[in-house]
Design a protein around this motif. Structure first.
Motif, PDB file in Angstrom:
ATOM      1  N   LEU A 154       0.829  -1.200   0.000  1.00 11.25           N
ATOM      2  CA  LEU A 154       0.000   0.000   0.000  1.00 11.25           C
ATOM      3  C   LEU A 154       0.868   1.257   0.000  1.00 11.25           C
ATOM      4  O   LEU A 154       0.587   2.212  -0.739  1.00 11.25           O
ATOM      5  N   ALA A 155       1.913   1.248   0.811  1.00 15.20           N
ATOM      6  CA  ALA A 155       2.786   2.422   0.888  1.00 15.20           C
ATOM      7  C   ALA A 155       3.381   2.755  -0.473  1.00 15.20           C
ATOM      8  O   ALA A 155       3.454   3.933  -0.872  1.00 15.20           O
ATOM      9  N   GLY A 156       3.818   1.744  -1.207  1.00 12.25           N
ATOM     10  CA  GLY A 156       4.386   1.972  -2.528  1.00 12.25           C
ATOM     11  C   GLY A 156       3.384   2.604  -3.480  1.00 12.25           C
ATOM     12  O   GLY A 156       3.732   3.509  -4.259  1.00 12.25           O
ATOM     13  N   ARG A 157       2.135   2.172  -3.425  1.00 14.03           N
ATOM     14  CA  ARG A 157       1.119   2.721  -4.329  1.00 14.03           C
ATOM     15  C   ARG A 157       0.713   4.136  -3.930  1.00 14.03           C
ATOM     16  O   ARG A 157       0.450   4.975  -4.799  1.00 14.03           O
ATOM     17  N   ILE A 158       0.688   4.417  -2.625  1.00 12.77           N
ATOM     18  CA  ILE A 158       0.388   5.775  -2.184  1.00 12.77           C
ATOM     19  C   ILE A 158       1.483   6.724  -2.650  1.00 12.77           C
ATOM     20  O   ILE A 158       1.213   7.816  -3.171  1.00 12.77           O
ATOM     21  N   ASP A 159       2.732   6.323  -2.451  1.00  9.21           N
ATOM     22  CA  ASP A 159       3.857   7.176  -2.856  1.00  9.21           C
ATOM     23  C   ASP A 159       3.808   7.466  -4.358  1.00  9.21           C
ATOM     24  O   ASP A 159       4.061   8.598  -4.793  1.00  9.21           O
ATOM     25  N   ARG A 160       3.513   6.469  -5.143  1.00  6.86           N
ATOM     26  CA  ARG A 160       3.451   6.670  -6.597  1.00  6.86           C
ATOM     27  C   ARG A 160       2.338   7.645  -6.962  1.00  6.86           C
ATOM     28  O   ARG A 160       2.523   8.547  -7.789  1.00  6.86           O
ATOM     29  N   ALA A 161       1.160   7.480  -6.347  1.00  9.52           N
ATOM     30  CA  ALA A 161       0.039   8.356  -6.666  1.00  9.52           C
ATOM     31  C   ALA A 161       0.317   9.795  -6.280  1.00  9.52           C
ATOM     32  O   ALA A 161       0.014  10.731  -7.038  1.00  9.52           O
TER      33      ALA A 161
END
Length: 504
Positions: free
Chosen positions: A379-386
């Motif tokens: 989840l953290a990786g996807r939040i950072d990308r967004a």
């Protein structure tokens, strides 16, 4: 044509020729009227391995009394069931057969028990003569029709009348207990008949030892599979929120297969997961339309009359009805399909012979905490990308992917909660807040697309599109507001102590 009755009742043990105490003076009860004695003869049906009884369902064909016919009882809560009635016929009505499909799958139902009852009925009335509850003393004779024995007993049953206050049942129970009459241990006549004439459904032995990851994961998986099966008839009956609950169960199950790939062999679960994705998609058509229509209705209702130009309420109503009907047909076609039946077979087979891996034998806290941390890192990786993207369609898509990751992390925390306790509860609370923010943003994106479609249709019909444009602007502002909230919310949700709390 079948009809449905919500049945709220309580059962009590009674010696033969039970002396029911005087019921006069019970709070709210003005009179007790003797309704006489009736003879009832019911044959109960189930699969040979008692799948209906295992799910606390009863199916009977009854003669005698005022409601002769076929009756299917579905559990709602302890002491509460929905009774679906169909006219008396020699064979099981098709309408009830469809409601049994998720339970029996490809098995036929056969007669398993015959119950003959002598029922002495009394009506409890209020001061206006309206029915509050029906109390009956039932003398029951049971015959097992599949190679079992016989049994006989007497019980007292108190059933609440439609729209009556359940406090009446409490008052009656208090009076019965004073007379030495105690609540029955059996939830239904059928359950008691099975137990006393050869045994009811048997529980399979545990596939993994208590305290292990396999035991914890299988308990969660079983719970979700049972939810999928149980909500199938509710969806067919259009019970409010049933589509949503069934869809959530399919998503939780599919998510568990991904989260616990160290515990369950993905060679078995991945193909099942793909079928669950299909089912969730079919259910999603109806659920998404429900949510969208409600959101649009609420937005219209919030506008002042000066901003309502043209037949906007009528257009939304027609738009919603048409799409709801299409969605309903899609869902029923899916539930009636061989593909759905095959999925249910595979889920049953998974529980009968779980594909456990080596990690299933490890301690549950260690395995479940590690799995939850991994989903959180995803989840953290996807939040950072967004958050690294600028506003626009690409960022919208990235935020939607982050929302799906948040949902998976939340489900991981929920599945781990029975094992990890408070740390998992705190984890779920924070991830759920992130998921809610991302969900609101995605709802805004979807709603804007629907509003544009409504505006185009209104324009083509030479109606004003002004109101739809106003709502579009408000939805865009709402979506932007959620985007602005996300960085601070994520900082709170991803505090080091939250992830550290799941360390074992």
């Amino acid at each position: 044509m079948e009809d449905t009755k919500r049945e709220i009742e309580r059962k009590y043990e009674a010696a033969e020729q039970a002396a029911v105490p005087d019921l006069d003076g019970i709070p709210g009860v003005a009179a007790v009227r003797d309704e006489g004695v009736m003879e009832l003869d019911a044959v109960y049906y189930d699969t040979p391995d008692l799948r209906l009884a295992a799910g606390a369902l009863t199916l009977r064909r009854r003669t005698g009394g005022s409601d002769a016919g076929w009756h299917l009882k579905l559990p709602v809560a302890p002491g509460t069931r929905d009774e679906i009635r169909a006219p008396l016929a020699d064979t099981l009505p098709r309408s009830l057969e469809r409601l049994l499909r998720s339970r029996v799958r490809r098995e036929d139902v056969v007669p398993v028990v015959r119950l003959r009852s002598r029922r002495d009925v009394r009506h409890l009335l209020d001061a206006d003569g309206s029915l509050l509850a029906e109390l009956s003393v039932d003398t029951v004779h049971a015959d097992r029709l599949t190679g079992g024995g016989k049994a006989a007993w007497t019980e007292i049953e108190v059933e609440l009348a439609d729209d009556a206050d359940e406090a009446v049942l409490d008052a009656v129970e208090k009076r019965l207990k004073k007379a030495g009459i105690r609540p029955s241990h059996a939830p239904s006549k059928l359950a008691r008949a099975l137990a006393e004439t050869g045994g009811g459904p048997t529980e399979p032995p545990p596939a993994a030892a208590p305290g292990t990851a396999g035991h914890a994961v299988l308990a969660y998986v079983r719970e979700q599979i049972e939810a999928v099966v149980a909500h199938d008839p509710a969806v067919r009956r259009e019970v409010p929120d049933a589509v949503h609950k069934m869809r959530v169960a399919t998503r939780r199950l599919r998510s568990a297969f991904k989260t616990y790939r160290k515990v369950l062999d993905r060679r078995v679960t991945d193909p099942i997961g793909e079928e669950l994705k299909w089912l969730a998609g079919e259910l999603g058509v109806a659920r998404d339309e429900e949510v969208l229509h409600q959101r649009l209705s609420d937005r219209l209702d919030a506008l002042p009359d000066t901003l309502l130009l043209g037949p906007v309420h009528a257009r939304l109503r027609v738009h919603g009805l048409k799409r709801a009907e299409e969605a309903r047909r899609t869902v029923l076609a899916a539930l009636d399909s061989d593909r759905h039946l095959a999925l249910l077979d595979r889920l049953a087979a998974l529980l009968a012979d779980p594909p456990l891996r080596k990690a299933a034998a490890h301690d549950a806290p260690e395995v479940l905490a590690r799995a939850a941390r991994k989903d959180f890192d995803r989840l953290a990786g996807r939040i950072d990308r967004a958050l690294a993207l600028g506003p626009g369609p690409e960022r919208d898509r990235a935020l939607h992917e982050a929302r799906k990751a948040a949902k998976r992390a939340r489900y991981a925390g929920e599945s781990a909660r029975p094992v990890l306790g408070k740390p998992a509860k705190r984890f779920v609370k924070r991830v759920k807040a992130v998921q809610s923010c991302l969900g609101d943003h995605q709802d805004s994106v979807v709603t804007r697309a629907a509003l544009r479609d409504l505006a185009v249709r209104a324009h083509a019909a030479r109606e004003s599109a002004f109101t739809w444009g106003v709502l579009y602007g408000r939805e865009a502002a709402a979506g932007e507001a959620r985007e602005r909230e996300l960085p601070e919310l994520w900082e709170w949700a991803s505090a080091p102590e939250i992830r550290a709390a799941l360390s074992h």
